[in-house]
Structure formats: C-alpha cells, structure tokens
Scaffold this motif. Sequence first.
Motif, mmCIF file in Angstrom:
data_model
loop_
_atom_site.group_PDB
_atom_site.id
_atom_site.type_symbol
_atom_site.label_atom_id
_atom_site.label_comp_id
_atom_site.label_asym_id
_atom_site.label_seq_id
_atom_site.Cartn_x
_atom_site.Cartn_y
_atom_site.Cartn_z
ATOM 1 N N ALA A 1 -5.049 12.075 1.829
ATOM 2 C CA ALA A 1 -5.154 12.349 3.268
ATOM 3 C C ALA A 1 -4.174 11.527 4.119
ATOM 4 C CB ALA A 1 -6.593 12.143 3.734
ATOM 5 N N PRO A 2 -3.981 10.225 3.847
ATOM 6 C CA PRO A 2 -3.023 9.481 4.691
ATOM 7 C C PRO A 2 -1.610 10.046 4.612
ATOM 8 C CG PRO A 2 -4.347 7.964 3.361
ATOM 9 C CD PRO A 2 -4.635 9.345 2.860
ATOM 10 N N TRP B 1 8.393 5.770 2.459
ATOM 11 C CA TRP B 1 7.804 7.001 2.982
ATOM 12 C C TRP B 1 8.699 8.208 2.691
ATOM 13 C CZ3 TRP B 1 3.993 9.887 3.826
ATOM 14 C CH2 TRP B 1 4.093 11.014 4.634
ATOM 15 N N GLU C 1 -1.601 13.300 6.709
ATOM 16 C CA GLU C 1 -1.602 13.017 8.157
ATOM 17 C C GLU C 1 -0.223 12.603 8.645
ATOM 18 O OE1 GLU C 1 -4.584 10.293 9.509
ATOM 19 O OE2 GLU C 1 -6.198 11.439 8.558
ATOM 20 N N ARG C 2 0.433 11.740 7.866
ATOM 21 C CA ARG C 2 1.761 11.289 8.290
ATOM 22 C C ARG C 2 2.779 12.427 8.212
ATOM 23 N NH1 ARG C 2 4.873 5.704 6.588
ATOM 24 N NH2 ARG C 2 6.661 6.059 7.937
ATOM 25 N N ASP D 1 0.830 -1.200 0.000
ATOM 26 C CA ASP D 1 0.000 0.000 0.000
ATOM 27 C C ASP D 1 0.871 1.258 0.000
ATOM 28 O OD1 ASP D 1 -2.714 0.955 0.136
ATOM 29 O OD2 ASP D 1 -2.145 1.781 2.091
ATOM 30 N N GLN E 1 1.287 4.316 -2.846
ATOM 31 C CA GLN E 1 1.203 5.756 -2.537
ATOM 32 C C GLN E 1 2.431 6.501 -3.091
ATOM 33 O OE1 GLN E 1 -1.654 7.218 -1.672
ATOM 34 N NE2 GLN E 1 -1.719 6.536 0.455
#
Length: 254
Positions: free
Chosen positions: A167-168, A143, A171-172, A15, A19
């Motif tokens: 959004a994820p 990331w 947020e991170r 996942d 991203q």
Amino acid sequence: MAARHDQTADPALLDALLQGRRGTAFFARKLNELTDAELDGGTLLPGWTRRHVVAHVGYNARAIARLIEWAATGVETPMYSSPEARNHEIEFGATLSPIALRHLFDHSAVHLNVEWRDLPADAWHHKVKTAQGRTVPAEETVWMRTREVWMHAVDLDNGATFNDIPAPVLERLLGDITGAWRTRGTDTALLIKVERTIAGSGLTFGDTSAADPTIITGPLAAVVEWAAGRGTGGVTASGPGAAGGTLPAPPKWI
Ligand code: ZN
C-alpha cells in the motif's frame, strides 16, 4: 574491505531500501516463473514483449547504479547518454538469449544493491540528475527503482497484480501519477477517491478545487491500476466525464 551492511542509519531510507529490495525479489520471482519460450510473450505495455520489459528493468538498474557512482565520486555520470540510446539499448537487450537476459536482470540488480549498500551515509544527500532532467538527492533513486520493479512485475502479465504491491508504494505511485497530470494541466476536474481501507481512512487525489468533478472511486490497488493505464477493474466513475456510467480513460502519465 567494503562493509556488508548499509552505510546509512536513516530509518526512513532503510525502510525505503527494504521496499525496493522486496520489489526486486518480487520481480525476480515472476521472471523465474516464466519459461524461456514465454519470454517472447506480450505484456501490459503496448509493443513490448516480456523480453523488452526484462531488458528495460536490467538497464534501468545499471542506469541508477551510475547515479549512485555519481553521488559517491562527484563525477557526473548520467543515467543514459540520450533518450535514443536508452531506447536502442532496450531494443538490443530484447534480442539477447534467454540466459543472457536473465543474467542481465540478476547481475544489474546485484550491482545496484552493492552500490546502494556501500554509499557513505552523507553521500545519500548528494545531488544527481534523473533521465527526465530533474535534480534529486541520491536517496530518490531508491523510489525510482522501487516504482520500476513493482510496476513492471505486473507488466510481465504472468499473474502479478496491483494487489501484490504494498500500500505505501501504491499511495506514492498515485501521488506521482496525479502530480504528473497536475504539472501538465491534464487533471482538470478529475478527482480520485480511494475507498476507506482497514489500514486507514480514505484518500483523495487529483483536482480537489473543481466544483463538479468527474470522480473515480475504488480500492487503492484498482484506482492505481486505472490511473497507470493498466486496467479498469474495480473502479467506478461518476460526474460529467462519466456519461452513462462509462469510465473515462486516464490522462497520459509518462
Ligand atoms: Zn520503466
């Protein structure tokens, strides 16, 4: 022959890779919308033209690919030989011809993607070191790259906004920024409240222990834009640090 699909079967990692790949595709789209002449234009980053941003994003992919090679082989290969070398590389890259700059971005992105794809499942847990000297498992590189491509697509300043960032990721990113403030002790009495969205309840970041904090409020994208020092639209401030309704500048992040 190398496999043509990811070696990991970890759903969270797959996942995360998705991203990151979406972010790379988004950056590529914004870059492709710019003419060669427009590469000379300014960005949201002081002192950096679009050329600098593109060069940095390209060399960043190469640097992260070195970490994946490290994870795969066990042979220590740092992201950059020194901070000076990193900066020098960006300054040099910014002088490349438009076609060379575009190739740098494209080729480095493809190379990193192949390194990720072919990394054996167990090697994702191998430890590598970031440019800041943090020791992290290789999976953290996903990331590190995701953050770069989404944010710098906005920095190109040709239409991308924080609302384009999933959004994820936002947020991170806000967790990273407020975490850096906390580590430095610059978040004292600063509370960030993300307004409730359709997707879920509101979120709170920052100094939650303060009795009378300065409170920054707004939708997620606007709050992250403010916290990253990229703009002030859509956020409001209250409390001791917001006398007369003025919005305080965010503490430095990087
Ligand atoms: Zn960057």
